[in-house]
Write a protein that holds these residues in place. Sequence first.
Motif, mmCIF file in Angstrom:
data_model
loop_
_atom_site.group_PDB
_atom_site.id
_atom_site.type_symbol
_atom_site.label_atom_id
_atom_site.label_comp_id
_atom_site.label_asym_id
_atom_site.label_seq_id
_atom_site.Cartn_x
_atom_site.Cartn_y
_atom_site.Cartn_z
ATOM 1 N N LEU A 180 0.909 -1.198 -0.021
ATOM 2 C CA LEU A 180 0.001 -0.025 0.075
ATOM 3 C C LEU A 180 0.771 1.181 -0.018
ATOM 4 O O LEU A 180 0.578 2.067 -0.746
ATOM 5 N N TRP A 181 1.972 1.334 0.902
ATOM 6 C CA TRP A 181 2.808 2.541 0.880
ATOM 7 C C TRP A 181 3.491 2.751 -0.417
ATOM 8 O O TRP A 181 3.737 3.768 -0.920
ATOM 9 N N LEU A 182 4.112 1.615 -0.985
ATOM 10 C CA LEU A 182 4.720 1.600 -2.080
ATOM 11 C C LEU A 182 3.781 2.141 -3.178
ATOM 12 O O LEU A 182 4.214 2.850 -4.102
ATOM 13 N N ALA A 183 2.587 1.491 -3.457
ATOM 14 C CA ALA A 183 1.788 1.548 -4.532
ATOM 15 C C ALA A 183 1.334 3.154 -4.622
ATOM 16 O O ALA A 183 1.144 3.959 -5.408
ATOM 17 N N TRP A 208 -1.241 -12.711 -1.923
ATOM 18 C CA TRP A 208 -2.261 -12.146 -2.799
ATOM 19 C C TRP A 208 -2.537 -10.649 -2.314
ATOM 20 O O TRP A 208 -3.155 -10.084 -3.153
ATOM 21 N N ALA A 209 -2.510 -10.465 -1.121
ATOM 22 C CA ALA A 209 -3.013 -9.206 -0.668
ATOM 23 C C ALA A 209 -1.981 -8.214 -1.510
ATOM 24 O O ALA A 209 -2.338 -6.867 -1.386
ATOM 25 N N ILE A 210 -0.921 -8.584 -2.104
ATOM 26 C CA ILE A 210 0.020 -7.509 -2.786
ATOM 27 C C ILE A 210 -0.641 -6.852 -4.032
ATOM 28 O O ILE A 210 -0.860 -5.726 -4.038
ATOM 29 N N PRO A 211 -0.984 -7.759 -4.851
ATOM 30 C CA PRO A 211 -1.684 -7.302 -5.955
ATOM 31 C C PRO A 211 -2.889 -6.617 -5.941
ATOM 32 O O PRO A 211 -3.245 -5.628 -6.477
ATOM 33 N N MET A 212 -3.478 -7.067 -4.808
ATOM 34 C CA MET A 212 -4.739 -6.296 -4.349
ATOM 35 C C MET A 212 -4.608 -4.965 -3.862
ATOM 36 O O MET A 212 -5.411 -4.107 -4.265
ATOM 37 N N ALA A 213 -3.468 -4.894 -3.127
ATOM 38 C CA ALA A 213 -3.154 -3.498 -2.729
ATOM 39 C C ALA A 213 -2.904 -2.405 -3.973
ATOM 40 O O ALA A 213 -3.330 -1.298 -3.882
ATOM 41 N N PHE A 214 -2.102 -3.188 -4.768
ATOM 42 C CA PHE A 214 -1.835 -2.294 -5.905
ATOM 43 C C PHE A 214 -3.203 -1.614 -6.610
ATOM 44 O O PHE A 214 -3.239 -0.656 -7.065
ATOM 45 N N ALA A 215 -3.837 -2.882 -6.754
ATOM 46 C CA ALA A 215 -4.913 -2.627 -7.451
ATOM 47 C C ALA A 215 -6.080 -1.530 -6.890
ATOM 48 O O ALA A 215 -6.695 -0.739 -7.389
#
Length: 293
Positions: free
Chosen positions: A33-36, A149-156
């Motif tokens: 989230l912070w990086l996105a 899987w929370a990673i792509p969800m966070a960027f999305a």
Amino acid sequence: MMTRETLQAYLDLTRLNRPVGIYLVLWPALWALWLAADGTPPWSIVLIFILGAVIMRSAGCVINDYADRHFDGDVSRTCCRPLATGALTEKQALRFFVLLGLVGFGLVLMLNPLTIALSLGALFLAVLYPFMKRHTYWPQAFLGAAFAWAIPMAFAAVQNDVPWQAWVIFTLTLIWALIYDTAYAIADLEDDLKLGIKSTAILFGEKVQWIVGAFQLIMLAGFVWLGQLFDLGWVYDLSVLAAAGLFVYHQWLLHFQQPEQAFRMFLNNHWVGVVILVGIVADKSVIPWLGTL
């Protein structure tokens, strides 16, 4: 009317009293989230992901105990779980899992359509992982995929897109799961061998410490690359050094070749996620804010 004992059994099923699993899901999601958002994630989205980590980890524990219901009673560490003792029935556990899944999906419905679509993958992986212990020596990889899987969800959720850099963080999170869940499996090694349950701890055998060490080195190299990809600064570099120090400590715990020490390593691993998060937040949020004063 639900009795106090039944309510306690449901709470025990979620393992909310053992929050390390929540942390291991949450910290990488917050990295993303912070990086996105380049240091300024909307607080509403942050709150949704925090609550989502709690709900979905709880749901994962429920379906895990359902999958292991015929085994847990024969394992000293798990023999007191609600399904093993009969405090809850199989139907009650499945209904509870569906309820938690619906609550989690309700949270995701507050996000954009891409994130909603990706959430279906998270649910699929959460259900799939517990059953992999019977079919592959790599169930830890499926756990890693579920947690990551929370990673792509966070960027999305932030960008309405999933750039390739998100999959770098996904891969690091999966490797991290191979590290800490192998340590977790070492603690259950004797019982797993008796019951025919498979794990990376069994697969790696006497080389487990060296292979875990190799994964740790790969992860540290990935952290360095992550810093370059997202233009992170000196505080993040210090956090990577702190993570390296924690990995050295974990190697020291592993060298005892004792289940208790391996479990201590598992529990301590979430601090790796904490120090990396501190570095990211400091470089992306705190230092730029200080520069405006």
